[in-house]
Design a protein around this motif. Structure first.
Motif, short mmCIF file in Angstrom:
data_model
loop_
_atom_site.label_atom_id
_atom_site.label_comp_id
_atom_site.label_asym_id
_atom_site.label_seq_id
_atom_site.Cartn_x
_atom_site.Cartn_y
_atom_site.Cartn_z
N GLU A 1 0.83 -1.19 0.00
CA GLU A 1 0.00 0.00 0.00
C GLU A 1 0.87 1.25 0.00
OE1 GLU A 1 -3.13 0.37 2.78
OE2 GLU A 1 -3.53 -1.77 2.76
N SER A 2 0.39 2.26 -0.66
CA SER A 2 1.05 3.54 -0.66
C SER A 2 0.00 4.62 -0.45
CB SER A 2 1.79 3.77 -1.98
OG SER A 2 0.87 3.81 -3.05
N THR A 3 0.45 5.85 -0.34
CA THR A 3 -0.49 6.94 -0.14
C THR A 3 -1.51 6.94 -1.26
OG1 THR A 3 1.23 8.23 0.91
CG2 THR A 3 -0.67 9.44 0.09
N GLY A 4 -2.78 7.05 -0.90
CA GLY A 4 -3.84 7.04 -1.89
C GLY A 4 -4.39 5.66 -2.17
N SER A 5 -3.80 4.62 -1.57
CA SER A 5 -4.30 3.26 -1.76
C SER A 5 -5.14 2.85 -0.57
CB SER A 5 -3.15 2.27 -1.89
OG SER A 5 -2.41 2.53 -3.05
N VAL A 6 -6.18 2.10 -0.85
CA VAL A 6 -7.07 1.63 0.20
C VAL A 6 -7.38 0.17 -0.06
CG1 VAL A 6 -9.33 1.91 1.28
CG2 VAL A 6 -8.12 3.91 0.43
N THR A 7 -7.35 -0.64 0.97
CA THR A 7 -7.74 -2.03 0.83
C THR A 7 -9.21 -2.14 1.19
OG1 THR A 7 -5.53 -2.78 1.40
CG2 THR A 7 -7.31 -4.38 1.60
N LEU A 8 -9.99 -2.72 0.29
CA LEU A 8 -11.43 -2.88 0.52
C LEU A 8 -11.82 -4.33 0.37
CD1 LEU A 8 -12.84 0.04 -1.67
CD2 LEU A 8 -12.65 -0.01 0.80
N ARG A 9 -12.89 -4.68 1.00
CA ARG A 9 -13.49 -6.00 0.83
C ARG A 9 -14.93 -5.73 0.38
NH1 ARG A 9 -12.11 -11.18 3.06
NH2 ARG A 9 -10.34 -10.13 4.02
N ALA A 10 -15.36 -6.36 -0.71
CA ALA A 10 -16.68 -6.09 -1.25
C ALA A 10 -17.41 -7.38 -1.57
CB ALA A 10 -16.56 -5.24 -2.52
N LEU A 11 -18.71 -7.33 -1.49
CA LEU A 11 -19.58 -8.43 -1.89
C LEU A 11 -20.32 -8.01 -3.15
CD1 LEU A 11 -21.08 -9.51 1.52
CD2 LEU A 11 -19.80 -10.96 -0.02
N PHE A 12 -20.30 -8.85 -4.16
CA PHE A 12 -21.03 -8.54 -5.39
C PHE A 12 -21.42 -9.85 -6.06
CE2 PHE A 12 -16.52 -8.38 -6.12
CZ PHE A 12 -16.32 -9.21 -7.21
N PRO A 13 -22.43 -9.84 -6.91
CA PRO A 13 -22.87 -11.07 -7.57
C PRO A 13 -21.80 -11.61 -8.53
CG PRO A 13 -24.37 -9.24 -8.05
CD PRO A 13 -23.26 -8.70 -7.23
N ASN A 14 -21.67 -12.91 -8.60
CA ASN A 14 -20.72 -13.57 -9.49
C ASN A 14 -21.42 -14.80 -10.10
OD1 ASN A 14 -18.33 -14.30 -10.74
ND2 ASN A 14 -17.47 -15.28 -8.92
N PRO A 15 -22.52 -14.56 -10.86
CA PRO A 15 -23.35 -15.68 -11.30
C PRO A 15 -22.65 -16.67 -12.23
CG PRO A 15 -24.01 -13.66 -12.43
CD PRO A 15 -23.00 -13.28 -11.37
N ASP A 16 -21.67 -16.21 -13.00
CA ASP A 16 -20.98 -17.12 -13.93
C ASP A 16 -19.73 -17.75 -13.33
OD1 ASP A 16 -22.89 -16.51 -15.87
OD2 ASP A 16 -21.72 -14.79 -16.60
N GLY A 17 -19.41 -17.42 -12.09
CA GLY A 17 -18.25 -17.98 -11.43
C GLY A 17 -16.93 -17.55 -12.04
N ASP A 18 -16.88 -16.35 -12.62
CA ASP A 18 -15.65 -15.84 -13.23
C ASP A 18 -14.54 -15.63 -12.20
OD1 ASP A 18 -16.79 -15.81 -15.76
OD2 ASP A 18 -17.53 -13.75 -15.52
N LEU A 19 -14.92 -15.20 -11.02
CA LEU A 19 -13.94 -14.99 -9.95
C LEU A 19 -14.02 -16.14 -8.96
CD1 LEU A 19 -14.37 -11.17 -9.30
CD2 LEU A 19 -12.48 -12.30 -10.46
#
Length: 115
Positions: A1-19
């Motif tokens: 991480e550097s200045t201006g960087s943020v670590t986030l954790r997010a929930l979002f739909p992944n219906p095709d299992g790409d991730l």
């Protein structure tokens, strides 16, 4: 991480299992925007002995006034002003050590044009 960087954790739909679990993505997220924000050069804002941010402005009679301002954060080399200045205020950015409240001055635009 550097200045201006943020670590986030997010929930979002992944219906095709790409991730799959453990995979990483890079995302660009727009920040909030303020329509009528006031940004002033940092050299136009001083601090008094108590740490209060102050600005020297020129009123309609071409006289210097000291205003207490609230700075929210730095944006590049400017301060985002939350309170104390209004759009159209004429801020003194050079020669602050030479002016005192109540003095009559001849305003000059920073681009060299008289105002």
């Amino acid at each position: 991480e550097s200045t201006g960087s943020v670590t986030l954790r997010a929930l979002f739909p992944n219906p095709d299992g790409d991730l799959l679990p453990g995979m990483f993505v890079r995302a660009k997220l727009p920040e909030g925007a303020r329509r009528e924000a006031i940004l002033v050069p940092q050299k136009g804002i001083a601090r008094d002995s108590t740490g209060q941010a102050t600005a020297m402005v020129i009123n309609d009679n071409d006289q210097v006034e000291r205003r207490n301002v609230t700075t929210e954060r730095a944006v590049g080399n400017r301060w985002l002003i939350a309170d104390g200045l209004n759009g159209g205020d004429r801020l003194i950015v050079e020669g602050l050590q030479k002016v005192q409240p109540g003095m009559t001055v001849k305003p000059v635009n920073v681009n060299g044009d008289n105002q």
